[in-house]
Design an enzyme around this catalytic site. Sequence first.
Site, PDB file in Angstrom:
ATOM      1  N   HIS A  78       0.839  -1.197   0.000  1.00  0.00           N
ATOM      2  CA  HIS A  78       0.000   0.000   0.000  1.00  0.00           C
ATOM      3  C   HIS A  78       0.874   1.248   0.000  1.00  0.00           C
ATOM      4  O   HIS A  78       1.893   1.312   0.690  1.00  0.00           O
ATOM      5  CB  HIS A  78      -0.907   0.030   1.226  1.00  0.00           C
ATOM      6  CG  HIS A  78      -1.870   1.182   1.210  1.00  0.00           C
ATOM      7  ND1 HIS A  78      -3.103   1.096   0.610  1.00  0.00           N
ATOM      8  CD2 HIS A  78      -1.766   2.444   1.683  1.00  0.00           C
ATOM      9  CE1 HIS A  78      -3.728   2.262   0.722  1.00  0.00           C
ATOM     10  NE2 HIS A  78      -2.936   3.096   1.368  1.00  0.00           N
ATOM     11  N   ASP A  85     -14.335   2.401   6.566  1.00  0.00           N
ATOM     12  CA  ASP A  85     -13.260   3.055   5.814  1.00  0.00           C
ATOM     13  C   ASP A  85     -13.762   3.573   4.481  1.00  0.00           C
ATOM     14  O   ASP A  85     -13.372   4.652   4.036  1.00  0.00           O
ATOM     15  CB  ASP A  85     -12.099   2.087   5.593  1.00  0.00           C
ATOM     16  CG  ASP A  85     -11.004   2.708   4.740  1.00  0.00           C
ATOM     17  OD1 ASP A  85     -10.414   3.701   5.185  1.00  0.00           O
ATOM     18  OD2 ASP A  85     -10.777   2.229   3.616  1.00  0.00           O
ATOM     19  N   ARG A 129     -13.125  12.174   3.797  1.00  0.00           N
ATOM     20  CA  ARG A 129     -11.863  12.877   4.052  1.00  0.00           C
ATOM     21  C   ARG A 129     -11.382  13.617   2.817  1.00  0.00           C
ATOM     22  O   ARG A 129     -10.797  14.699   2.915  1.00  0.00           O
ATOM     23  CB  ARG A 129     -10.781  11.881   4.505  1.00  0.00           C
ATOM     24  CG  ARG A 129     -10.965  11.344   5.907  1.00  0.00           C
ATOM     25  CD  ARG A 129     -10.126  10.090   6.122  1.00  0.00           C
ATOM     26  NE  ARG A 129      -8.736  10.307   5.757  1.00  0.00           N
ATOM     27  CZ  ARG A 129      -7.974   9.380   5.189  1.00  0.00           C
ATOM     28  NH1 ARG A 129      -8.461   8.186   4.908  1.00  0.00           N
ATOM     29  NH2 ARG A 129      -6.710   9.651   4.898  1.00  0.00           N
ATOM     30  N   SER A 162      -7.212   4.046   8.449  1.00  0.00           N
ATOM     31  CA  SER A 162      -7.787   3.721   7.150  1.00  0.00           C
ATOM     32  C   SER A 162      -6.991   2.618   6.468  1.00  0.00           C
ATOM     33  O   SER A 162      -7.555   1.598   6.030  1.00  0.00           O
ATOM     34  CB  SER A 162      -7.807   4.973   6.264  1.00  0.00           C
ATOM     35  OG  SER A 162      -8.161   4.642   4.936  1.00  0.00           O
ATOM     36  N   LYS A 179      -8.119  -1.641   6.600  1.00  0.00           N
ATOM     37  CA  LYS A 179      -8.391  -2.276   5.312  1.00  0.00           C
ATOM     38  C   LYS A 179      -7.454  -3.457   5.082  1.00  0.00           C
ATOM     39  O   LYS A 179      -7.875  -4.521   4.612  1.00  0.00           O
ATOM     40  CB  LYS A 179      -8.229  -1.227   4.207  1.00  0.00           C
ATOM     41  CG  LYS A 179      -8.747  -1.630   2.857  1.00  0.00           C
ATOM     42  CD  LYS A 179      -8.998  -0.412   1.969  1.00  0.00           C
ATOM     43  CE  LYS A 179      -7.855   0.575   1.997  1.00  0.00           C
ATOM     44  NZ  LYS A 179      -8.176   1.813   1.277  1.00  0.00           N
TER      45      LYS A 179
END
Length: 433
Positions: free
Chosen positions: A82, A161, A168, A183, A187
């Site tokens: 990520h 999320d 956001r 977040s 996830k």
Amino acid sequence: MRMVDIISKKRDGAALNREEIHFFIDGYVKGDIPDYQASALCMAILFQGMNNEEISLLTDEMCHSGATMDLSKISGVKVDKHSTGGVGDKTSLVLCPMVASCGVKVAKMSGRGLGHTGGTLDKLESIPGLSVTKSDAEFIGQVNKIGIAIVGQTSELDPADKKLYALRDVTGTVEAIPLIASSIMSKKLASGTDTILLDVTFGEGAFMKDIKSARELARVMVDIGNGLGKNTKAVLSSMDEPLGYAVGNSLEIKEVINALHGNGPKDLMELCYKCGSIILMQAGITHTEREGRLMLSEAIKTGKAYDTFRKMVIAQGGDPDYIDDPSKFRDTSFIINLVSNSEGYVNKINALTIGEVSMKLGAGREKMDDIIDMAAGIVLHKKVGDYVKKGDTLLEIHTTRSNYRDLIKDLEGAYELVSKEVTPHPVVWEVIE
């Protein structure tokens, strides 16, 4: 318990307990708490922060706000990667096929663009026909068959999320470290992978503007992951200038294809090789970074990495003709060259300006319901360290919007030229374990 009291408590700097965090997450997911109260709490968190216990509680509540993924039917080590986001950051689309072609199982759930940063899902959807929606069974089957799937999270997986992520983006609260950490990690933990590699970006084009805040965010997330039994590491990478040359959805897909054919930009490939070698070690495929780099380099050289990407596109309904011949991607109505009025070495390119202008050209969302122009964006011709002559093209503007002239002045100010030779900064600065 009232939501307004929770907002006031955090506004005044006090720590929230599990019951209060649960009340917020549960109520927001059910629709009992409106967006305006959720955005007020997010803003309070942005200004007041959260301690480590609060962040862990928030992560846990978000993770269990819906279903969690069981990936036990996927053979081998399941890995996920990520990025906290950046301008021109198409790393996952190059890196994941590279490591998957080396025998790692990549079960990845990605997100959409946030503010001035692009989203992996948006980029993938610029390929005609490609779907980022899969059932759990389809997702698992695809990873078992070809070693990789990159999809969006289902509505059942971490719904908290999904709602907060979009909120956001349009309420000026993207940069809050507790919200970023919860977040990402909620996830990743809900998605059920064995190992997690985090690319935490910092600089003008990232949400973390300096290495200190990036290090803080990385440490929080690595501690959360390792504390819950997931092998989690992070790299800190620079985002002062855009990554690679292309900024914009289909423009970046073209650069991904070039990279998988061995013609990728130096900075993009360095980040992919660094991250890839760490992932291969996390998965137990290799024992050293050097061994991993050699294996990844071979995957590019032999075409295995490209073939893996192509198979993923086909498996997700995408038209492979566009991968085989990127010239098929639609062009915008206007393609304008921005030329330099002076000469010298490129000392700086403001990635934030490039990202914001690209968004205004149509490549991103200013509001939650904005529709993206997949062909819009910017292609850089000069990067930090390059020499520029007067009249040289600095970048190309791709857009269908006729008001692009209003944005040219901003783009002219994005480049800083100096008379002395400039050495570009490294892309990867640190590894957090």
